[in-house]
Structure formats: C-alpha cells, structure tokens
Scaffold this motif. Structure first.
Motif, PDB file in Angstrom:
ATOM      1  N   LYS A   6       0.852  -1.192   0.000  1.00 17.85           N
ATOM      2  CA  LYS A   6       0.000   0.000   0.000  1.00 17.85           C
ATOM      3  C   LYS A   6       0.885   1.238   0.000  1.00 17.85           C
ATOM      4  O   LYS A   6       1.855   1.318   0.749  1.00 17.85           O
ATOM      5  CB  LYS A   6      -0.917  -0.005   1.226  1.00 17.85           C
ATOM      6  CG  LYS A   6      -1.794   1.243   1.344  1.00 17.85           C
ATOM      7  CD  LYS A   6      -1.284   2.182   2.412  1.00 17.85           C
ATOM      8  CE  LYS A   6      -1.949   3.551   2.365  1.00 17.85           C
ATOM      9  NZ  LYS A   6      -1.465   4.446   3.424  1.00 17.85           N
ATOM     10  N   GLY A 150      -7.663   8.113   6.148  1.00 15.10           N
ATOM     11  CA  GLY A 150      -6.594   7.138   6.341  1.00 15.10           C
ATOM     12  C   GLY A 150      -7.019   5.724   5.965  1.00 15.10           C
ATOM     13  O   GLY A 150      -6.293   4.751   6.213  1.00 15.10           O
ATOM     14  N   ASP A 153      -5.205   2.244   4.410  1.00 12.97           N
ATOM     15  CA  ASP A 153      -4.499   1.249   5.242  1.00 12.97           C
ATOM     16  C   ASP A 153      -5.432   0.066   5.498  1.00 12.97           C
ATOM     17  O   ASP A 153      -5.020  -1.097   5.445  1.00 12.97           O
ATOM     18  CB  ASP A 153      -4.113   1.852   6.610  1.00 12.97           C
ATOM     19  CG  ASP A 153      -3.132   3.002   6.490  1.00 12.97           C
ATOM     20  OD1 ASP A 153      -2.360   3.023   5.522  1.00 12.97           O
ATOM     21  OD2 ASP A 153      -3.131   3.872   7.389  1.00 12.97           O
ATOM     22  N   GLN A 208      -1.028   9.077  13.146  1.00 12.78           N
ATOM     23  CA  GLN A 208      -1.758   8.770  11.915  1.00 12.78           C
ATOM     24  C   GLN A 208      -1.024   7.820  10.974  1.00 12.78           C
ATOM     25  O   GLN A 208      -1.533   7.522   9.890  1.00 12.78           O
ATOM     26  CB  GLN A 208      -2.080  10.062  11.177  1.00 12.78           C
ATOM     27  CG  GLN A 208      -0.830  10.766  10.698  1.00 12.78           C
ATOM     28  CD  GLN A 208      -1.136  11.925   9.771  1.00 12.78           C
ATOM     29  OE1 GLN A 208      -2.217  12.040   9.243  1.00 12.78           O
ATOM     30  NE2 GLN A 208      -0.153  12.787   9.582  1.00 12.78           N
TER      31      GLN A 208
END
Ligand code: ADP
Ligand code: ASP
Ligand code: MG
Length: 402
Positions: A6, A150, A153, A208
């Motif tokens: 990723k 986010g 992920d 984060q």
C-alpha cells in the motif's frame, strides 16, 4: 508469494513519485511474486476535494461526498497503471467496486463487510499486477462508500486477510513507526517491532501513520504488517502479536491528537441519572465520548466535561441542546483549542512512576493539564493545543532521550 503493498498519498503525489513507486512494485513483481497494490489519492487530493465540495454546499449529503472522494483514489490507480504499462508490465486497475469490496451503508465511515475475491484471483491468474483504489467500497445500494480518513491502510489489510497474502507492506513517507511523530520530534526513534495492541493504542491516540481500524483488522486476522518508506530503502517496523521490545520498554511511544474538542455541560442537576441522560443522548447520536470528568459543583448542580472528535462537537452540542429541559442543565460550551497527548506502553502495567514522570515533564514546561485519563496501557492528558508539540517533545526527552 502473494504480496499486498500500500502506498499513501505523498508516495504517489506527482509523476516522479509515481515512477519511483512503479519501480518498487516492478521489482517485487519481477522477483516472481503475485502483486496486489493499494493506492491512496495523490498528495492533498482528498482535502482539496473536500474544499471543492464546501464551496458549493456547506453540508453536502454523505452519499455525494463519498461519490466525490472516491475519485481521488481512482486517479491514482489509473495513473500508476499507465506508468507500469509504459514499463511494459501487465497491469490492471480496479476500483473498490471492481475489486469486490462490499461495505455497510455508513457513508464516510463505512466498514468492510466482505470481499468477493473472484475478480482479484482472475486478474492474478493472468499474471497481472492488480492495482486497487484504497479507501473505498460499495454498499448494498451499489453506491460508493469511503472508509474514513486514512482508510487505504484498512483496504490493504482487508485485502491481505481476504487473499491470505504472505506479506502486507505499508509504504509511507517515514521509515516506520517511531516513538513519536518523527516530523515533530527530531529525537524520535524508529521501532523495529511493535505489538498490535500498542500500535492500536498509538493509532487510536492520534499517530496517523496507520489507521486504527487497519490495526484492529490485522490483529483479528493475524496479518503481519511492515511499515516502511517508499523513498528510503531501509527495514521498517514490523507490527505483530509479540514484539521483541516488550520486556525492556516501559513505554512504546507518545501520540498527539489535535482533532478533539471538549464539551462542557454546565450546571447539570446533581441527582441520579443526570450523567446517564447526558451521555446517552450523545451516544445515541453515534458520537464517541472519551475522558469524562465531573466537577464538584454548587447549588446542587455539577459541571460535566467530556472529549469528542472535533468533527462531532457541533452535533454533540445540538443533541444536548435539543434535550435541555429533559436533561436539566444551564448551558453548554465547546473548546476546540485543546489537544490530547498520550503516552502508550504495555510495560506501564509493571512499572511505577510513569505517570509522575509525564506530569513532571509537563510541569517543567509550565503546561497546564486540563483533564487526565489513565488505563493499564496509556496515560492521556488534555492540554491547550498551542502547547501540544512542546509537551510531546518534553515527555519524549524524559523517556527516550535521558
Ligand atoms: P500516508 O499518506 O502514507 O498514509 P500518513 O500521513 O497518513 O501517510 O502517515 C504518515 C505520517 O504519520 C508521517 O509523515 C508522520 O508525520 C506521522 N506520524 C505520526 N506519528 C507517527 C509515529 N509514531 N511514527 C511514524 N509516523 C508518525
Ligand atoms: N485519501 C484518503 C485520505 O486522505 C485515504 C488515505 O489516504 O488513506 O484520508
Ligand atoms: Mg495514511
């Protein structure tokens, strides 16, 4: 091996960065691995799209917002596919829908229910590099949903679990997980390993580098993660069940969350059920509450304060105001100029004096503590936002730079 990689927004921010990442993907592919690659939107694209939306509608429907935000990730996968094509490699890009990612209907904070891996397997069988748009899926109405900020992920970990991948590598713009944000604390140290539980606490408290839900999923499905840099070739941080560091380290890291607000409900009637009525109203609006304190009041009333995500502050006030008479209180105030600083570590349980060291660091810096919350694995303090970076640096010096 089947590898899920990723790459975050800054790793694919422009053509040069895309070429760099294409090189990393190509290298693994040419070693003979099956590759599924999740990409985020380029650079600040998601924030830019949110701004564009706000220019036209201050409160757009969440459905349309997700429709818009999902386009950011779609640009990245198409551009990356073109770059890999130009290198002569077989590749296909898939949106969340094409990749079979099904979510619940909770727009802007959707959860992945299941992944139909048929198409993914078909593409892998054709020996193609499969690029998947992160952060998105489709719900039962066949509408696009997004997974929360986010969220790429989480896409990566969910795919790794569904495909039983041998490796899940999260490439970002720092070299791994550090004892504090390395961009804010120059003395921060890279961790070789960290446990799921500690990473989950750090992520939930504001680090984060990984979305907390991705860590939850990784723990549940036993997906071992590696967080590493897309720009510097160096071993990163392994996130796993047991870490080597566990015995020696009393604390693992320090996190800051500036996206919080304190809601104070003033002069709540001092009688059984008041706290229940306040917090129940907020909970029923789907708002998470943290760090509740009740100050000893006068005139048979108490002031009650709690912390919510900054984005939820207005909504929390509204549900309480709507029920002012039923709950029985005088007024409400909101303070957004606060930050939550947290010290995390499983080793805390077996050592004394951690809390007093944290308070000493804050005292040295003349930082006033507004609220405190402790658990077996963390200590959190609410302080004013302007002092937060200084506070993190001071606590870091006490524990890691002594
Ligand atoms: P991506 O776009 O790759 O998903 P993010 O910006 O979401 O990247 O996360 C990486 C950032 O997380 C880093 O640039 C760093 O500033 C920040 N960060 C905060 N806390 C930590 C920590 N403890 N270790 C590493 N990075 C951290
Ligand atoms: N592009 C989304 C965001 O900015 C998802 C992600 O980057 O993981 O939050
Ligand atoms: Mg991220």
């Amino acid at each position: 091996m089947l590898i899920v990689q990723k790459f975050g927004g800054s790793s694919v921010a422009d053509a040069g960065r895309i070429r760099n990442v294409a090189g990393i993907i190509a290298e693994s592919y040419l070693e003979g691995h099956e590759m599924v690659v999740v990409l985020s939107a380029q650079g600040d694209t998601t924030d830019d799209l949110l701004e564009k939306a706000a220019e036209l509608n201050e409160a757009p429907s969440k459905r349309e917002l997700d429709m818009l935000l999902a386009t950011g990730e779609q640009q990245s996968i198409a551009l990356m596919a073109m770059c890999l094509e130009a290198m002569g490699l077989p590749v296909v890009s898939l949106t969340g829908w094409q990749a079979g990612i099904r979510t619940n209907a909770d727009y802007s904070a959707a959860r992945i229910n299941r992944i139909n891996t048929e198409r993914l397997h078909r593409e892998l069988d054709k020996k193609r590099i499969v690029l998947v748009a992160g952060f998105q899926g489709v719900n039962k109405f066949d509408d696009y949903t997004t997974l929360g900020r986010g969220g790429s992920d989480t896409t990566a970990v969910a795919l790794a679990a569904a495909l039983h991948a041998d490796k899940c590598q999260i490439f970002t713009d720092v070299e791994g997980v550090y004892t504090a944000d390395p961009r804010k604390v120059p003395g921060a140290k890279k961790l070789d390993e960290i446990t799921y539980d500690e990473m989950l606490e750090l992520a939930s408290m504001g680090a984060q580098v990984l979305m907390n839900r991705s860590v939850q999923l990784a723990k549940r499905y036993g997906v071992e993660l590696e967080v590493l840099s897309s720009l510097v070739r160096a071993p990163g941080t392994k996130v796993k069940e047991v870490s080597r560091n566990m015995e020696e380290m009393k604390i693992t890291g320090i996190a800051k969350d500036a996206n919080v607000a304190r809601v104070t409900v003033m002069q709540v009637a001092d009688r059984p059920g008041s706290a229940f009525r306040v917090l129940n109203a907020v909970a029923r609006a789907g708002i998470n509450v943290d760090m509740i304190i009740q100050a000893n009041g006068r005139d048979e009333t108490n002031d009650m304060s709690f912390v919510v995500a900054e984005a939820d502050a207005e909504a929390a006030c509204k549900v309480l105001q709507d029920r002012q008479t039923a709950i029985g209180f005088r007024d409400i105030s909101v303070d957004k100029d606060i930050a939550k600083v947290s010290v995390v570590g499983a080793g805390m349980m077996s050592s004394v004096g951690i809390a007093s060291l944290v308070f000493e660091a804050l005292n040295d810096e003349h930082v006033n503590i507004q609220m405190i919350n402790t658990s077996e694995v963390k200590i959190s303090c609410v302080i004013d936002a302007a002092s937060a970076d200084r506070a993190v640096a001071a606590i870091h010096r006490k524990f890691f730079e002594a």
